[in-house]
Motif scaffolding. Structure first.
Motif, PDB file in Angstrom:
ATOM      1  N   UNK A 129      44.936 -17.544 -34.703  1.00  0.00           N
ATOM      2  CA  UNK A 129      44.454 -16.832 -33.291  1.00  0.00           C
ATOM      3  C   UNK A 129      44.834 -17.898 -32.253  1.00  0.00           C
ATOM      4  N   UNK A 130      44.944 -19.147 -32.550  1.00  0.00           N
ATOM      5  CA  UNK A 130      45.154 -20.397 -31.642  1.00  0.00           C
ATOM      6  C   UNK A 130      46.630 -20.311 -31.360  1.00  0.00           C
ATOM      7  N   UNK A 136      45.670 -12.381 -25.707  1.00  0.00           N
ATOM      8  CA  UNK A 136      46.145 -11.669 -27.177  1.00  0.00           C
ATOM      9  C   UNK A 136      45.036 -11.977 -28.193  1.00  0.00           C
ATOM     10  N   UNK A 137      44.545 -13.183 -28.210  1.00  0.00           N
ATOM     11  CA  UNK A 137      43.616 -13.374 -29.008  1.00  0.00           C
ATOM     12  C   UNK A 137      42.407 -12.581 -28.981  1.00  0.00           C
ATOM     13  N   UNK A 138      42.051 -12.458 -27.679  1.00  0.00           N
ATOM     14  CA  UNK A 138      41.028 -11.779 -27.171  1.00  0.00           C
ATOM     15  C   UNK A 138      41.151 -10.256 -27.849  1.00  0.00           C
ATOM     16  N   UNK A 139      42.091  -9.625 -27.623  1.00  0.00           N
ATOM     17  CA  UNK A 139      42.392  -8.334 -28.083  1.00  0.00           C
ATOM     18  C   UNK A 139      42.310  -8.180 -29.654  1.00  0.00           C
ATOM     19  N   UNK A 140      42.836  -9.203 -30.234  1.00  0.00           N
ATOM     20  CA  UNK A 140      42.507  -9.088 -32.020  1.00  0.00           C
ATOM     21  C   UNK A 140      41.463  -9.278 -32.312  1.00  0.00           C
ATOM     22  N   UNK A 142      38.731  -8.386 -30.514  1.00  0.00           N
ATOM     23  CA  UNK A 142      37.870  -7.235 -30.453  1.00  0.00           C
ATOM     24  C   UNK A 142      38.367  -6.182 -31.275  1.00  0.00           C
ATOM     25  N   UNK A 143      39.349  -6.016 -31.434  1.00  0.00           N
ATOM     26  CA  UNK A 143      39.994  -4.884 -32.389  1.00  0.00           C
ATOM     27  C   UNK A 143      39.584  -5.143 -33.683  1.00  0.00           C
ATOM     28  N   UNK A 144      39.770  -6.286 -34.409  1.00  0.00           N
ATOM     29  CA  UNK A 144      39.606  -6.235 -35.750  1.00  0.00           C
ATOM     30  C   UNK A 144      38.489  -7.126 -36.339  1.00  0.00           C
ATOM     31  N   UNK A 145      37.706  -8.014 -35.428  1.00  0.00           N
ATOM     32  CA  UNK A 145      36.519  -8.722 -35.952  1.00  0.00           C
ATOM     33  C   UNK A 145      35.237  -7.918 -35.110  1.00  0.00           C
ATOM     34  N   UNK A 146      35.361  -7.290 -34.001  1.00  0.00           N
ATOM     35  CA  UNK A 146      34.263  -6.770 -33.338  1.00  0.00           C
ATOM     36  C   UNK A 146      34.384  -5.228 -33.618  1.00  0.00           C
ATOM     37  N   UNK A 147      35.397  -4.621 -33.940  1.00  0.00           N
ATOM     38  CA  UNK A 147      35.695  -3.275 -34.255  1.00  0.00           C
ATOM     39  C   UNK A 147      35.857  -2.190 -33.043  1.00  0.00           C
ATOM     40  N   UNK A 148      36.128  -2.848 -31.818  1.00  0.00           N
ATOM     41  CA  UNK A 148      36.293  -2.004 -30.568  1.00  0.00           C
ATOM     42  C   UNK A 148      37.628  -1.316 -30.625  1.00  0.00           C
ATOM     43  N   UNK A 167      49.515  -5.405 -25.887  1.00  0.00           N
ATOM     44  CA  UNK A 167      48.994  -6.717 -26.032  1.00  0.00           C
ATOM     45  C   UNK A 167      48.956  -6.956 -27.560  1.00  0.00           C
ATOM     46  N   UNK A 168      48.118  -6.019 -28.086  1.00  0.00           N
ATOM     47  CA  UNK A 168      47.966  -5.799 -29.680  1.00  0.00           C
ATOM     48  C   UNK A 168      49.455  -5.857 -30.282  1.00  0.00           C
TER      49      UNK A 168
END
Length: 198
Positions: A129-130, A136-140, A142-148, A167-168
């Motif tokens: 992520x770094x 981009x890190x925020x989108x990843x 949100x999508x894959x760790x939060x499930x948004x 962006x994803x």
């Protein structure tokens, strides 16, 4: 960033338990009492770096001495897998303070190897992520760790759903590109981004 380097050692639990059950500690005094060399026999047997078998497949004399002294059979002291010596019986891993605390203060039900692997995986994911831009890190995350969903992220970021999808996609391409990240991170995007359409 990790501040701690933890050394992980593999030892022969069968042999250690047998020594402890006999009321001894696995040190030089025990080796002398058992009539074997501490550095030449006991320590390599504990560390699994020497086979108890000769090249002909017979039990070494010092291994027999251990069995006699502990009143144990060879299978009590070595599993079939432990008859072959390990090339090395240790490894090290860099961990952050929380992971070290989890290992040091684990409960009886916690599995330290699982915790160490989990901590290492967390470090690898954070390194991946770094390597991305903050957006981009925020989108990843949100999508894959939060499930948004794409729509939820779009609303939060005040952009269109299509822009979030772009962006994803760019972030996942970066994570998949071998020249962008260290070898140990190769394939992380496949793990994170597998089947993420909605």
């Amino acid at each position: 960033m990790s501040d701690y380097r933890v050394r992980i050692s593999v030892r022969n639990a069968r042999l250690l338990r047998a020594i402890e059950r006999a009321g001894h500690r696995p040190g030089a005094p025990f080796a002398a009492a058992a009539g074997i060399s501490y550095y030449g026999a006991l320590l390599p047997y504990i560390n699994l770096t020497r086979s108890p078998l000769t090249p002909d497949g017979l039990l070494r004399e010092c291994a027999w001495n251990l069995c006699d002294f502990l009143n144990a059979s060879p299978s009590d002291l070595w599993s079939d897998a432990q008859l072959q010596p390990l090339e090395t019986n240790h490894s090290s891993i860099d961990l952050d303070a929380d992971s070290v605390q989890a290992l040091a203060c684990r409960t009886a039900s916690a599995d330290p190897l699982r915790l160490a692997c989990h901590a290492q995986a967390g470090r690898i994911i954070q390194d991946a992520l770094d390597s991305l831009t903050p957006r981009e890190a925020d989108v990843i995350r949100e999508r894959f760790f939060v499930g948004s969903s794409l729509d939820e992220i779009a609303e939060k970021m005040e952009v269109t759903r299509e822009r979030v999808r772009q962006i994803e996609g760019k972030a996942l391409r970066k994570l998949r590109h071998e020249s962008r990240i260290p070898q140990e991170l190769a394939g992380i995007a496949d793990v994170i981004g597998g089947g993420a359409d909605d």
